[in-house]
Design an enzyme around this catalytic site. Structure first.
Site, PDB file in Angstrom:
ATOM      1  N   GLY A  79       1.473  -1.537  -0.092  1.00  0.00           N
ATOM      2  CA  GLY A  79       0.038  -0.019  -0.457  1.00  0.00           C
ATOM      3  C   GLY A  79       0.791   1.182   0.091  1.00  0.00           C
ATOM      4  N   THR A 102       1.534   3.596   2.138  1.00  0.00           N
ATOM      5  CA  THR A 102       2.215   3.851   3.851  1.00  0.00           C
ATOM      6  C   THR A 102       3.056   2.340   3.549  1.00  0.00           C
ATOM      7  OG1 THR A 102       0.474   5.082   4.936  1.00  0.00           O
ATOM      8  CG2 THR A 102       2.216   4.091   6.204  1.00  0.00           C
ATOM      9  N   LYS A 134       0.500 -11.497  -7.109  1.00  0.00           N
ATOM     10  CA  LYS A 134       0.047  -9.833  -8.107  1.00  0.00           C
ATOM     11  C   LYS A 134       1.752  -9.719  -8.458  1.00  0.00           C
ATOM     12  CE  LYS A 134      -4.088  -8.011  -5.674  1.00  0.00           C
ATOM     13  NZ  LYS A 134      -5.065  -8.022  -4.836  1.00  0.00           N
ATOM     14  N   LYS A 177      -9.102   3.321  15.921  1.00  0.00           N
ATOM     15  CA  LYS A 177      -7.388   3.146  16.262  1.00  0.00           C
ATOM     16  C   LYS A 177      -6.932   3.771  17.152  1.00  0.00           C
ATOM     17  CE  LYS A 177      -6.090   5.005  11.672  1.00  0.00           C
ATOM     18  NZ  LYS A 177      -5.818   6.108  10.720  1.00  0.00           N
TER      19      LYS A 177
END
Length: 327
Positions: A14, A16, A43, A125
Site C-alpha cells: 500500500g 504507507t 500480483k 485506532k
C-alpha cells in the site's frame, strides 16, 4: 555477529507500507518481511517486493491463532499498514504477538493526532491502542499528520475527478490553522529511526516534516504551479460554523442509518470529522500533539533531512499527474 532485527509489515504494497519498506531497506539496519493475503501472492506488487529482497509470508488477519503465531515466527517488530476498514481486526494478531514475544508492535495509525470522540476512525485506532496497552505488548504509536500529497491545490491539467479538485482547493475555517505535514515518500526513513530508538518504546510519536497553513499551501501552489488565475477561480471557502453544521448533520445521518458503514453515509461523516479536528480544533499540530503525550520526531532526530512544503511542491507540480496519491 547478531542478526539484524526482522520487521514484519502488514500491507507492504500500500501507499504507507511501500514507503516503510523502502525506508527500512534503505537504512540497511533491518531484515524485512511482508504479510500478504494468499490471493495476492501472484500480483505484480508482491513480485516487486520479492525483487527488493522482502520475505513474503502468506496470511490474513482472520487466520487462526496458531497460524497467526506461525506468521510471527522470528519477528522482532510488527508494523501494521492495513486498510482503514479492518483496523479492529488487528486484535488476534496483537494477542499472538504478545504470546510469541514480539519486541515492538506498531499498529495501523499513520494519520493525524487528536482526542477521542470526534473522528470515528481515530476512535477505532484508539480502541486498538488501548487493547495493546491493556495486554502489555511493547509498542510505539506513530502518526504522520497530513500527507503533503493531499494538501496542495491541483493544477488544471490534472485529470482527476472534479470532486478531488474541489476537495484540495477548499479553504476551511479561514485557512490559517497550522497543520502538520509529511511527505508520503519519506515516512519510512523516519520509521527506521523510530523503531530502533529505546526512547520511543511505549510512547506515541508524531512525524512532522513541515507545519503550514492552507493559505500557505494556496500561495505556494499559485506560485509554483504557474496556474494562479485558474486556482483562484476555483477556490472554495467553508466557515467554521458551516463545518460544525455539516459535521452534526452527517453524524446524525450515520447514527440513524441501518448501514452506517455504507460508503455514501460513512465518507461525508468521516471526512467532515477530520476537517473539524484539523482545521477547527487545530489538533493536527506539533503543539497539540505534545499536549496529549506525543513525542516530536523532529526533536528526537534533528539530523534528519526534512521535506519542506516548498521543496515538495517543486517536485509535485513537475509531475505529469500530480494527483497520483489522491483517493
Amino acid at each position: 555477529m547478531a542478526q539484524k532485527p526482522l520487521v514484519l509489515i502488514l500491507g507492504p504494497a500500500g501507499h504507507t507500507g511501500d514507503s516503510i519498506v523502502e525506508g527500512l531497506l534503505e537504512s540497511g539496519n533491518y531484515r524485512v518481511a511482508g504479510l500478504v493475503r494468499p490471493s495476492s501472492l501472484t500480483k505484480p506488487s508482491t513480485e516487486k517486493l520479492r525483487q527488493r529482497g522482502v520475505e513474503i509470508r502468506a496470511g490474513d488477519l482472520k487466520d487462526s491463532m496458531a497460524d497467526l503465531k506461525k506468521h510471527l515466527e522470528g519477528v522482532d517488530i510488527v508494523v501494521s499498514c492495513i486498510l482503514a476498514m479492518v483496523v479492529l481486526d488487528q486484535k488476534d494478531l496483537i494477542r499472538a504477538a504478545k504470546e510469541v514475544g514480539v519486541k515492538r508492535f506498531i499498529p495501523c495509525d499513520w494519520a493525524t493526532p487528536g482526542q477521542r470522540g470526534i473522528r470515528p476512525m481515530g476512535d477505532m485506532k484508539g480502541e486498538i491502542r488501548d487493547f495493546i496497552v491493556d495486554i502489555g505488548l511493547p509498542h510505539t504509536f506513530i502518526d504522520v499528520g497530513w500527507w503533503m500529497q493531499l494538501f496542495l491545490p491541483l493544477p488544471a491539467r490534472s485529470k482527476r475527478e472534479p470532486e478531488v479538485h474541489a476537495r484540495v482547493n477548499t479553504e476551511y475555517a479561514g485557512g490559517t490553522t497550522p497543520t502538520a505535514l509529511t511527505d508520503l515518500r519519506t515516512i519510512g526513513r523516519w520509521v527506521a529511526r523510530i523503531i530502533a530508538d529505546p526512547r520511543t518504546l511505549n510512547h506515541p510519536v508524531l512525524i512532522c516534516e513541515d507545519e503550514r497553513t492552507q493559505k500557505d499551501a494556496f500561495e505556494i501552489g499559485c506560485r509554483l504551479s504557474g496556474e494562479a488565475e485558474s486556482l483562484a477561480a476555483k477556490r472554495i471557502s467553508i466557515s467554521a460554523e458551516e463545518i460544525e453544521s455539516r459535521f452534526i448533520k452527517f453524524k446524525a445521518a450515520s447514527e440513524a442509518s441501518e448501514n452506517p458503514m455504507a460508503w455514501e453515509i460513512l465518507y461525508p461523516y468521516w471526512t467532515m470529522a477530520y476537517v473539524k479536528s484539523i482545521y477547527v480544533m487545530g489538533e493536527n499540530s506539533i503543539a497539540s500533539a505534545k499536549k496529549i503525550g506525543y513525542l516530536d520526531a523532529q526533536a528526537l532526530y534533528p539530523d534528519m533531512t526534512r521535506t519542506t512544503l516548498e521543496s515538495f511542491a517543486e517536485w509535485f507540480y513537475a509531475l505529469e499527474e500530480p494527483a497520483y496519491a489522491h483517493f
